[in-house]
Design an enzyme around this catalytic site. Structure first.
Site, PDB file in Angstrom:
ATOM      1  N   SER A 186       2.881  -6.777 -28.402  1.00 29.50           N
ATOM      2  CA  SER A 186       4.064  -6.606 -29.250  1.00 29.50           C
ATOM      3  C   SER A 186       4.961  -5.460 -28.803  1.00 29.50           C
ATOM      4  CB  SER A 186       3.629  -6.371 -30.697  1.00 29.50           C
ATOM      5  OG  SER A 186       2.767  -5.242 -30.785  1.00 29.50           O
ATOM      6  N   HIS A 229      -1.473  19.188   6.096  1.00 33.83           N
ATOM      7  CA  HIS A 229      -0.688  19.938   7.071  1.00 33.83           C
ATOM      8  C   HIS A 229      -1.582  20.607   8.105  1.00 33.83           C
ATOM      9  CE1 HIS A 229       3.002  20.221   4.234  1.00 33.83           C
ATOM     10  NE2 HIS A 229       3.155  19.258   5.122  1.00 33.83           N
ATOM     11  N   ASP A 235       0.839  -1.202   0.000  1.00 34.51           N
ATOM     12  CA  ASP A 235       0.000   0.000   0.000  1.00 34.51           C
ATOM     13  C   ASP A 235       0.871   1.248   0.000  1.00 34.51           C
ATOM     14  OD1 ASP A 235      -2.595  -1.310   0.224  1.00 34.51           O
ATOM     15  OD2 ASP A 235      -1.991  -1.845   2.256  1.00 34.51           O
ATOM     16  N   HIS A 263       8.411  14.042   0.789  1.00 33.03           N
ATOM     17  CA  HIS A 263       6.998  14.261   0.498  1.00 33.03           C
ATOM     18  C   HIS A 263       6.291  12.922   0.386  1.00 33.03           C
ATOM     19  CE1 HIS A 263       8.554  14.608  -3.906  1.00 33.03           C
ATOM     20  NE2 HIS A 263       8.186  13.360  -3.691  1.00 33.03           N
ATOM     21  N   HIS A 294      30.046   4.979  20.313  1.00 32.03           N
ATOM     22  CA  HIS A 294      29.803   5.962  21.363  1.00 32.03           C
ATOM     23  C   HIS A 294      30.776   7.117  21.157  1.00 32.03           C
ATOM     24  CE1 HIS A 294      29.752   7.985  25.225  1.00 32.03           C
ATOM     25  NE2 HIS A 294      28.705   7.264  25.587  1.00 32.03           N
ATOM     26  N   GLY A 351      18.024  19.321  -3.305  1.00 32.86           N
ATOM     27  CA  GLY A 351      19.346  19.245  -2.717  1.00 32.86           C
ATOM     28  C   GLY A 351      19.278  19.340  -1.199  1.00 32.86           C
ATOM     29  N   HIS A 368       5.768  12.095  10.110  1.00 38.05           N
ATOM     30  CA  HIS A 368       5.021  13.169   9.442  1.00 38.05           C
ATOM     31  C   HIS A 368       4.533  12.725   8.055  1.00 38.05           C
ATOM     32  CE1 HIS A 368       4.284  17.461   8.205  1.00 38.05           C
ATOM     33  NE2 HIS A 368       4.546  16.935   7.006  1.00 38.05           N
ATOM     34  N   GLU A 369       5.465  12.190   7.253  1.00 36.15           N
ATOM     35  CA  GLU A 369       5.091  11.796   5.893  1.00 36.15           C
ATOM     36  C   GLU A 369       4.064  10.671   5.891  1.00 36.15           C
ATOM     37  OE1 GLU A 369       5.833  13.656   3.499  1.00 36.15           O
ATOM     38  OE2 GLU A 369       7.285  14.840   4.635  1.00 36.15           O
ATOM     39  N   HIS A 427       0.653  11.906   5.964  1.00 35.34           N
ATOM     40  CA  HIS A 427       0.117  12.211   4.629  1.00 35.34           C
ATOM     41  C   HIS A 427      -0.342  10.932   3.919  1.00 35.34           C
ATOM     42  CE1 HIS A 427       1.159  16.355   4.894  1.00 35.34           C
ATOM     43  NE2 HIS A 427       2.471  16.200   4.781  1.00 35.34           N
ATOM     44  N   ASP A 455       8.795  11.091  -9.968  1.00 36.93           N
ATOM     45  CA  ASP A 455       7.369  11.325  -9.696  1.00 36.93           C
ATOM     46  C   ASP A 455       6.895  12.706 -10.128  1.00 36.93           C
ATOM     47  OD1 ASP A 455       8.498  12.991  -7.827  1.00 36.93           O
ATOM     48  OD2 ASP A 455       7.654  11.994  -6.064  1.00 36.93           O
ATOM     49  N   ASP A 486       2.377   6.617  -1.366  1.00 38.42           N
ATOM     50  CA  ASP A 486       3.815   6.386  -1.297  1.00 38.42           C
ATOM     51  C   ASP A 486       4.529   7.562  -0.636  1.00 38.42           C
ATOM     52  OD1 ASP A 486       3.169   4.115  -2.620  1.00 38.42           O
ATOM     53  OD2 ASP A 486       4.082   4.665  -4.535  1.00 38.42           O
TER      54      ASP A 486
END
Length: 549
Positions: free
Chosen positions: A505, A344, A99, A124, A165, A117, A334-335, A338, A111, A135
């Site tokens: 084909s 938001h 999913d 997102h 450490h 950068g 957070h993502e 969404h 996408d 996704d």
């Protein structure tokens, strides 16, 4: 302009002055999620949500900044943030279509919503639905940590894979990075407690001298020096590649053996500059002075940097030193909000607020809870997806019949791009030509060795750009491969293509998650994620591709 500023200030929970005041400028410069600030602050328009509660997710690739186990654990905890307050469950799968498909990418990553950068847009995600919907994508140009600096997971040694450490004491001196002191083999190591002198606990840090990732050498370490295109290399290189990934040969002669792997990021790997991913070299010379640690000398912004060769004055090779980085757990939580249907929030303390800030003792804000529970109340319908077999990695093909020249073939059965390389199929054999490697056509290879179970003659093929699964068509049947795991043969009727159609084909990628399949005078548009053709097809090829036979 003032009206637009007030709208943005309202969206971000700021004082609505309509002016570019200090608070507004600070918010605009902050690192943030790449999802636009639109919607009702709680859910996407139309209350998009999943129609089942038992969701699956799959990690398609990993950042080199963290050990895979650390990333998997962070994602697991991020999903738990939402399952703790809803009836939702989340199961990680390692093959097939999930999913929520998770990937790391940089700049334009397939996408249509490119990253920018380091810093700026961090990640997102798309709201629930089919195809790319649901996704989550993370910017691979960021430094991913747990929010408090580098996490270096050790291998071997006597600490059972514990994290380094920092700082630690060795022979009375304090170190805040992996070191080679005390060893004659050059392998970087660290203590896993505050004092090696006291506890004697240590492990080896990521290093190309210890292992490589990917490639075709099963994790073998780099061999230095090695020969590539007739030149000798003593370090990892990006030469011969167009994607900027650092690699090395795992034998003394790449030109002869073609064996290679990708170099893992060391704890001192730089970010940006002109040496992305290369490790700092200490000591290094800058303006005639020797430096044994990162420095801000020569900069007005105070950022720490280092040279990636022993002499910056001569070589001018440099990059920024690792900072605290961004918490993969917080950004993922957070993502994934969404991915579940939340937009938001204008509440600054909420997880779904668009700007990133590190929180050590994280807990969901009531605004987040209200939003997710509005979408997913108890008693919703649940469905269970059929599990597929765990996939195995593709085995590097073995050349056959080296005297057979692809350029002597008058035609091919099928041509497609797989893993960035053009593949030419003919009578049970295939050749490859890579856009990454500056070399000619390789092969011929045996189709049966690489994809066992396929017929000798392939009519069409394509690779899904997200899942990397490869679809093959022959006659009225198709096969789906990921590595050497195969599903098929199945009839193309399973895709919704009726019996009156002949063989497939040709196949043409048409945007993310969509592929055009051609047969006779018609074509169909396939939704790859659900493996069904879209409504309204077939259509006449000549209506869109006029003149194509």
């Amino acid at each position: 302009l003032a009206k637009a500023l007030r709208k943005m200030q309202k969206q971000l929970g700021l004082e609505e002055t309509g002016e570019l005041d200090a608070g507004t400028l600070e918010a605009m410069r902050a690192p943030r999620c790449g999802v636009p600030d639109v919607g009702t602050f709680l859910t996407f328009e139309g209350d998009l949500k999943w129609d089942h509660m038992d969701l699956t997710y799959r990690v398609m690739n990993y950042s080199p900044d963290l050990d895979r186990a650390v990333i998997d654990d962070a994602f697991k905890r991020a999903f738990k943030v939402w399952s703790d307050v809803t009836p939702l469950t989340f199961t990680q799968i390692y093959s097939g279509e999930a999913d929520i498909m998770i990937m790391f990418g940089s700049r334009e990553h397939g996408d249509g919503y490119p990253f920018d950068g380091k810093d700026g847009l961090l990640a997102h995600a798309f709201p629930p639905g089919q195809g790319v919907q649901g996704d989550a994508h993370f910017d691979d140009d960021e430094l991913w940590t747990l929010g408090t600096g580098l996490v270096v997971k050790t291998r071997h040694g006597n600490a059972n894979g514990a994290d380094c450490h920092f700082p630690f004491v060795f022979e009375g001196r304090s170190y805040s990075r992996c070191i080679t002191e005390g060893r004659t083999d050059g392998l970087p190591w660290c203590a896993t407690t505050a004092s090696y002198d006291r506890d004697k606990k240590y492990g080896f840090c990521p290093s190309e001298l210890l292992y490589t990732n990917g490639g075709n050498s099963d994790g073998s370490p780099c061999v230095f020096p090695f020969i590539f295109d007739g030149t000798s290399y003593d370090t990892c290189t990006t030469d011969g590649r167009s994607d900027g990934y650092r690699w090395c040969a795992t034998t003394a002669n790449f030109d002869q053996d073609k064996k290679y792997g990708f170099c893992p990021n060391r704890d001192t790997a730089v970010i940006g500059g002109n040496s992305q991913g290369d490790p700092c070299v200490f000591p290094f010379t800058f303006l005639g002075q020797s430096y044994s640690a990162c420095t801000s000398q020569g900069r007005q912004d105070g950022k720490l940097w280092c040279a990636t060769t022993s002499n910056y004055d001569t070589d001018k090779k440099w990059g920024f030193c690792p900072d605290r980085g961004y918490s993969i757990f917080l950004v993922a939580a957070h993502e994934f909000g969404h991915s579940l249907g939340l937009d938001h929030s204008s509440v600054r303390e909420a997880l779904m607020y668009p700007m990133y800030s590190y929180v050590q003792d994280f807990q969901l804000d009531p605004d987040d809870v209200r939003g997710i529970q509005y979408l997913y109340e108890a008693g919703s319908t649940s469905t269970t997806e059929e599990e597929e077999e765990t996939l195995e990695p593709t085995v590097e093909p073995i050349p056959v019949d080296p005297s057979r020249d692809a350029c002597m073939e008058k035609n091919f059965d099928a041509i497609t791009e797989i893993n960035g390389e053009l593949h030419f199929f003919k009578d049970g054999k295939y050749w490859t030509r890579s856009s990454f490697w500056k070399s000619g056509i390789q092969g011929a290879f045996s189709v049966a060795d690489t994809w066992p179970g396929l017929p000798a003659v392939i009519d069409a093929a394509f690779q899904d750009v997200l899942t990397k699964r490869v679809f093959f068509f022959a006659g009225r049947q198709f096969w789906v491969f990921s590595g050497k795991s195969m599903l098929g043969p199945r009839g193309i009727e399973k895709l919704g293509i009726r019996k009156e159609a002949g063989r497939i084909s040709g196949a043409l990628q048409r945007g993310r998650g969509k592929v055009l399949l051609f047969s006779g005078e018609n074509y169909w548009r396939l939704d790859v994620k659900v493996q069904r053709v879209d409504k309204g097809y077939p259509r006449a090829t000549d209506d869109v591709f006029t003149g194509v036979p």
